[in-house]
Scaffold this motif. Structure first.
Motif, PDB file in Angstrom:
ATOM      1  N   UNK A   1       5.064 -37.217  -1.036  1.00 11.43           N
ATOM      2  CA  UNK A   1       3.706 -36.918  -0.607  1.00 11.43           C
ATOM      3  C   UNK A   1       2.797 -38.010  -1.146  1.00 11.43           C
ATOM      4  N   UNK A   2       1.572 -38.084  -0.638  1.00 14.45           N
ATOM      5  CA  UNK A   2       0.638 -39.134  -1.039  1.00 14.45           C
ATOM      6  C   UNK A   2       0.067 -38.828  -2.422  1.00 14.45           C
ATOM      7  N   UNK A   3       0.397 -39.692  -3.375  1.00 11.34           N
ATOM      8  CA  UNK A   3      -0.074 -39.543  -4.757  1.00 11.34           C
ATOM      9  C   UNK A   3      -0.496 -40.920  -5.262  1.00 11.34           C
ATOM     10  N   UNK A   4      -1.542 -40.974  -6.045  1.00 13.45           N
ATOM     11  CA  UNK A   4      -2.067 -42.250  -6.557  1.00 13.45           C
ATOM     12  C   UNK A   4      -1.335 -42.665  -7.833  1.00 13.45           C
ATOM     13  N   UNK A   5      -0.054 -42.961  -7.708  1.00 15.74           N
ATOM     14  CA  UNK A   5       0.718 -43.457  -8.835  1.00 15.74           C
ATOM     15  C   UNK A   5       0.088 -44.750  -9.349  1.00 15.74           C
ATOM     16  N   UNK A   6       0.043 -44.918 -10.657  1.00 15.58           N
ATOM     17  CA  UNK A   6      -0.524 -46.142 -11.257  1.00 15.58           C
ATOM     18  C   UNK A   6       0.457 -46.727 -12.264  1.00 15.58           C
ATOM     19  N   UNK A   7       0.981 -47.905 -11.945  1.00 15.54           N
ATOM     20  CA  UNK A   7       1.800 -48.653 -12.890  1.00 15.54           C
ATOM     21  C   UNK A   7       2.939 -47.810 -13.477  1.00 15.54           C
ATOM     22  N   UNK A   8       3.660 -47.136 -12.598  1.00 17.36           N
ATOM     23  CA  UNK A   8       4.779 -46.291 -13.021  1.00 17.36           C
ATOM     24  C   UNK A   8       6.099 -46.834 -12.468  1.00 17.36           C
ATOM     25  N   UNK A   9       7.169 -46.549 -13.181  1.00 18.48           N
ATOM     26  CA  UNK A   9       8.512 -46.752 -12.661  1.00 18.48           C
ATOM     27  C   UNK A   9       8.919 -45.451 -11.986  1.00 18.48           C
ATOM     28  N   UNK A  10       9.849 -45.520 -11.030  1.00 18.41           N
ATOM     29  CA  UNK A  10      10.323 -44.317 -10.349  1.00 18.41           C
ATOM     30  C   UNK A  10      11.822 -44.419 -10.089  1.00 18.41           C
ATOM     31  N   UNK A  11      12.435 -43.241  -9.940  1.00 16.93           N
ATOM     32  CA  UNK A  11      13.865 -43.163  -9.647  1.00 16.93           C
ATOM     33  C   UNK A  11      14.125 -41.902  -8.819  1.00 16.93           C
ATOM     34  N   UNK A  12      14.907 -42.033  -7.778  1.00 21.21           N
ATOM     35  CA  UNK A  12      15.368 -40.912  -6.959  1.00 21.21           C
ATOM     36  C   UNK A  12      16.874 -40.814  -7.105  1.00 21.21           C
ATOM     37  N   UNK A  13      17.372 -39.612  -7.392  1.00 23.06           N
ATOM     38  CA  UNK A  13      18.816 -39.378  -7.447  1.00 23.06           C
ATOM     39  C   UNK A  13      19.136 -38.215  -6.520  1.00 23.06           C
ATOM     40  N   UNK A  14      20.043 -38.467  -5.569  1.00 26.09           N
ATOM     41  CA  UNK A  14      20.361 -37.470  -4.562  1.00 26.09           C
ATOM     42  C   UNK A  14      21.868 -37.259  -4.491  1.00 26.09           C
TER      43      UNK A  14
END
Length: 158
Positions: A79-92
């Motif tokens: 969804x639309x979120x104002x992430x700021x200077x973050x790392x991200x990871x998706x595990x499926x």
């Protein structure tokens, strides 16, 4: 494969990996890193696919959306979120339950407090007898608001 005694073990492992840094371009949804999974990769019920995707968000207040897609099935969407200077990871994890049915669970990892959905279960209906695209997409405002750093796909036949 039979390994001692009477217990059968299935071997699995790395199907694909990419570390090609890919960012979104301007406004709208863009494909980031993708992989074309050959038909019948999940050839028997209870075969498992594990997908890991990871990247970074730019340090700005722009809305950003990351999705993980198998064929035409959204496995996860932030969804639309104002992430700021973050790392991200998706595990499926995708488990074949039939030729055109899957059980899919995806977890999204980041240290951003405002995300409302960090785990999502989806009942997939992809025809596994056809080749399918596995990809991340990014939708944002400015180029490189979302950058995917890697994609790892593992296959574990039953």
């Amino acid at each position: 494969t039979r390994v001692g005694g009477s217990k059968d073990y299935s071997l699995g492992g790395l199907l694909a990996t990419s570390t090609t840094t890919t960012g979104n371009t301007g406004t709208g949804e863009d494909d980031l890193i993708s992989y074309s999974m050959p038909r019948n990769t999940l050839g028997a019920d209870n075969d498992v696919l594990e997908i890991t995707a990871f990247g970074t968000f730019a340090d700005n207040a722009n809305n950003k959306t990351v999705s993980l897609v198998l064929g035409s099935t959204d496995l996860f969407n932030t969804g639309a979120v104002a992430f700021r200077n973050q790392d991200w990871c998706l595990k499926s994890t995708v488990i074949r339950t039939g030729t055109a049915t899957q059980k899919c669970i995806t977890t999204f990892y980041t240290d951003y407090a405002d995300i409302t959905n960090i785990v999502d279960y989806v009942a997939g209906t992809e025809n596994l007898a056809t080749a399918l695209i596995i990809k991340c997409t990014g939708e944002a405002t400015s180029t490189n608001d979302i950058v995917q750093q890697g994609l790892i796909i593992k296959n574990f036949p039953r």
